[in-house]
Design a protein around this motif. Structure first.
Motif: not given
Length: 286
Positions: A82-83, A264-266, A270-272
């Motif tokens: 996604q990034l 930051d939203a991504l 993905w909880k990282v």
């Protein structure tokens, strides 16, 4: 308020003690406003012709690193995926994904068979000989053990154990280096699924990147993380060393994603978030 005649004069109004200059008919006396520089437009214009003409970034990945890069219902997804797709959008490009084994990624970058590699690859000095890396996330090494084993004492605690690692990763070298220091034999188990080897009792411990290890433990209650993360280093997007314009374009697009909050939203999705890296450095992991 005093009005003065003449095309070369300005109207000066004093309001509550603040002098506000109004450029009305001031001719050459008016301040020149420089338009902001559109960095994204600059780097798009400087992209290699082959990429501009095709409108495509060919991205290579080994989709076996959930939650970073994997396939769901046949579609590539994960933070890495996604990034890169968000970066491509900033550059007005689309992404064509190719599955490449982890050990072949940088060779294919060098050969221009792919435009870039993104597969949770640590930016290390040895790898910088083959590619330049745009750093995008900090990740440490985690040790996975069977539930109840607890903190085995980091890398020295691997001595005398069977340790599962994925082939062609930095963990093969890390375990070999530790084995050379051990008085009790350390046996390396190379497998595509290190944590699964611990769950199946064919290994006593596994090494993996923190995001991947944390997800493995979350999904299998028979496993746990042993101690804190070891040696956090950045992941990097790999680009051929003879394509600096593409490296700069990816870096600039990443900065834009940081600025507008997409990055930051991504990480939140993905909880990282603990791995946030806003510098976008090139080859910053040496």
């Amino acid at each position: 308020m005093v009005e003065q005649q003449g095309m070369g004069r300005c109207l000066l109004t004093v309001v509550t003690g603040l002098a506000l200059s109004v450029a009305a008919g001031c001719g050459s006396d008016a301040a020149t406003v420089t338009p902001p520089v559109d960095r994204l437009a600059e780097v798009r214009a400087a992209l290699p012709d082959s990429i501009k003409q095709a409108g495509v970034l060919i991205a290579g990945t080994d989709p076996t690193f959930e939650p970073m890069t994997f396939k769901r219902d046949g579609t590539y997804t994960g933070l890495d995926v996604q990034l890169v797709e968000a970066i491509a959008t900033k550059l007005q490009l689309r992404v064509q994904w190719q599955t490449v084994s982890f050990g072949d990624l940088l060779d294919q970058v060098q050969q221009h068979r792919i435009s870039l590699s993104v597969s949770s690859m640590f930016d290390r000095a040895e790898r910088q000989k083959k590619a330049d890396f745009v750093d995008y996330l900090n990740a440490g090494t985690s040790i996975v053990v069977a539930k109840g084993a607890g903190d085995i004492g980091g890398m020295p605690g691997l001595c005398g154990r069977r340790v599962a690692v994925q082939p062609d990763t930095v963990y093969v070298d890390m375990v070999a280096a530790q084995a050379a220091k051990c008085t009790k034999k350390l046996r390396t188990v190379q497998t595509a699924a290190p944590s699964a080897a611990v769950a199946a009792k064919t290994a006593d411990a596994a090494l993996n990147d923190f995001p991947i290890a944390a997800l493995d433990v979350q999904r299998n209650t028979g496993l746990e993380l042993s101690g804190p993360q070891i040696e956090a280093i950045p992941y990097g997007i790999g680009v051929a060393k003879d394509q600096p314009a593409l490296t700069t374009a990816i870096q600039t697009a990443l900065y834009s994603l940081v600025d507008d909050g997409t990055y930051d939203a991504l990480l939140t999705t993905w909880k990282v978030t603990e791995g946030a890296l806003h510098t976008g450095a090139v080859n910053g992991g040496a």
